[in-house]
Design a protein around this motif. Structure first.
Motif, short mmCIF file in Angstrom:
data_model
loop_
_atom_site.label_atom_id
_atom_site.label_comp_id
_atom_site.label_asym_id
_atom_site.label_seq_id
_atom_site.Cartn_x
_atom_site.Cartn_y
_atom_site.Cartn_z
N GLY A 43 0.80 -1.22 0.00
CA GLY A 43 0.00 0.00 0.00
C GLY A 43 0.83 1.27 0.00
N GLN A 44 2.12 1.15 0.31
CA GLN A 44 2.99 2.33 0.28
C GLN A 44 3.31 2.69 -1.17
N PRO A 45 3.59 3.96 -1.44
CA PRO A 45 3.95 4.34 -2.82
C PRO A 45 5.22 3.62 -3.26
N ALA A 46 5.24 3.18 -4.50
CA ALA A 46 6.43 2.54 -5.06
C ALA A 46 7.56 3.57 -5.11
N ILE A 47 8.76 3.10 -4.89
CA ILE A 47 9.94 3.97 -4.89
C ILE A 47 10.48 4.01 -6.31
N ASP A 48 10.52 5.19 -6.87
CA ASP A 48 10.95 5.37 -8.25
C ASP A 48 12.47 5.24 -8.35
N PHE A 49 12.95 4.77 -9.50
CA PHE A 49 14.39 4.70 -9.75
C PHE A 49 14.62 4.67 -11.25
N ALA A 50 15.86 4.91 -11.64
CA ALA A 50 16.24 4.98 -13.05
C ALA A 50 16.92 3.68 -13.48
N PHE A 51 16.77 3.37 -14.78
CA PHE A 51 17.46 2.22 -15.36
C PHE A 51 17.62 2.47 -16.85
N THR A 52 18.53 1.73 -17.48
CA THR A 52 18.79 1.90 -18.90
C THR A 52 18.49 0.61 -19.65
N ASP A 53 18.12 0.78 -20.92
CA ASP A 53 17.89 -0.39 -21.77
C ASP A 53 19.20 -0.73 -22.49
N VAL A 54 19.17 -1.75 -23.33
CA VAL A 54 20.40 -2.19 -24.00
C VAL A 54 20.97 -1.14 -24.94
N THR A 76 24.06 -11.21 -13.70
CA THR A 76 24.62 -12.24 -14.58
C THR A 76 25.40 -13.30 -13.81
N TRP A 77 25.92 -12.97 -12.66
CA TRP A 77 26.74 -13.89 -11.86
C TRP A 77 25.92 -14.69 -10.85
N CYS A 78 24.60 -14.51 -10.81
CA CYS A 78 23.73 -15.11 -9.80
C CYS A 78 23.04 -16.36 -10.34
N GLY A 79 23.47 -17.53 -9.89
CA GLY A 79 22.90 -18.79 -10.34
C GLY A 79 21.39 -18.89 -10.14
N SER A 110 28.80 -3.76 -13.96
CA SER A 110 29.50 -3.64 -15.24
C SER A 110 28.49 -3.77 -16.38
N ARG A 111 28.24 -2.66 -17.04
CA ARG A 111 27.32 -2.66 -18.18
C ARG A 111 27.84 -3.59 -19.28
N GLU A 112 29.16 -3.62 -19.47
CA GLU A 112 29.77 -4.46 -20.50
C GLU A 112 29.51 -5.94 -20.22
N ALA A 113 29.66 -6.36 -18.97
CA ALA A 113 29.42 -7.76 -18.60
C ALA A 113 27.95 -8.12 -18.83
N TRP A 114 27.06 -7.21 -18.48
CA TRP A 114 25.63 -7.42 -18.68
C TRP A 114 25.31 -7.58 -20.17
N LEU A 115 25.83 -6.67 -21.00
CA LEU A 115 25.57 -6.72 -22.44
C LEU A 115 26.16 -7.99 -23.06
N ALA A 116 27.35 -8.39 -22.61
CA ALA A 116 27.97 -9.62 -23.11
C ALA A 116 27.12 -10.84 -22.75
N PHE A 117 26.58 -10.86 -21.54
CA PHE A 117 25.71 -11.95 -21.12
C PHE A 117 24.47 -12.01 -22.01
N LEU A 118 23.88 -10.87 -22.27
CA LEU A 118 22.66 -10.84 -23.09
C LEU A 118 22.95 -11.28 -24.53
N LYS A 119 24.15 -10.97 -25.01
CA LYS A 119 24.52 -11.38 -26.36
C LYS A 119 24.61 -12.91 -26.45
N ALA A 120 25.06 -13.53 -25.36
CA ALA A 120 25.23 -14.98 -25.32
C ALA A 120 23.96 -15.72 -24.91
N HIS A 121 23.01 -15.02 -24.30
CA HIS A 121 21.78 -15.65 -23.80
C HIS A 121 20.58 -14.86 -24.34
N LYS A 122 19.91 -15.44 -25.30
CA LYS A 122 18.77 -14.77 -25.93
C LYS A 122 17.63 -14.59 -24.94
#
Length: 179
Positions: A43-54, A76-79, A110-122
């Motif tokens: 019931g509390q207001p959601a806390i706003d935050f920023a994020f980026t797309d690929v 990406t490192w979290c099983g 690391s944005r680079e690690a995230w993007l590399a993970f996404l490139k390898a995992h559709k």
């Protein structure tokens, strides 16, 4: 612990305990933690935050106001995060075309690690990355995977929502959609 799901009664109990302490520094620290946890009650207001797309475009959580939101905080490192990802996408497919948005939010620093993970995992869903301080300070994202449900009015429905692999996740989303 105040870093997991708590209810008003538990927070009132912690506040009463803090008021009984003679060490004011400890009491003040505990009261600050109670206040943080209180902001995550349903019931509390959601806390706003920023994020980026690929592509590097910035978005805000509030951009999705008016829809039910199911957030997946992962890295990406979290099983366990990786194990929940197919369930998150399957659940999104079940609710395709309905008034709910499934938002996958990598917390990788690391944005680079995230993007590399996404490139390898559709991935079928749009992917986002965030390191906004509001995750720690507001949402208390101290462990992942963590799932959050927000209602159409941009209020917290469940700051510690069920994992998508659990049947309770689908039930909770249906409940917010009124189905």
């Amino acid at each position: 612990t105040l870093r997991h799901r708590v209810d008003k009664a538990a927070l009132d109990e912690a506040r009463a305990f803090a008021d009984s302490l003679t060490n004011r520094d400890f009491a003040d620290e505990l009261l600050a933690k109670v206040s943080q946890a209180e902001r995550l009650l349903a019931g509390q207001p959601a806390i706003d935050f920023a994020f980026t797309d690929v592509e590097g475009n910035e978005h805000r959580l509030s951009d999705f106001r008016g829809k039910v939101l199911y957030l997946d905080f992962w890295a990406t490192w979290c099983g366990p995060c990786i194990q929940e990802s197919p369930h998150f996408e399957q659940l999104a497919s079940k609710f395709a075309g309905q008034d709910v948005e499934f938002i996958a939010l990598s917390t990788d620093t690391s944005r680079e690690a995230w993007l590399a993970f996404l490139k390898a995992h559709k991935k079928q869903l749009p992917q986002y990355n965030t390191t906004d301080a509001a995750l720690d300070e507001g949402w208390l994202i101290y462990y992942i995977p963590r799932f959050v449900l927000i209602d159409r009015d941009f209020n917290i429905a469940d700051a510690y929502a069920p994992r998508p692999s659990q049947p309770e996740a689908e039930e909770a989303i249906r409940g917010l959609l009124g189905k």
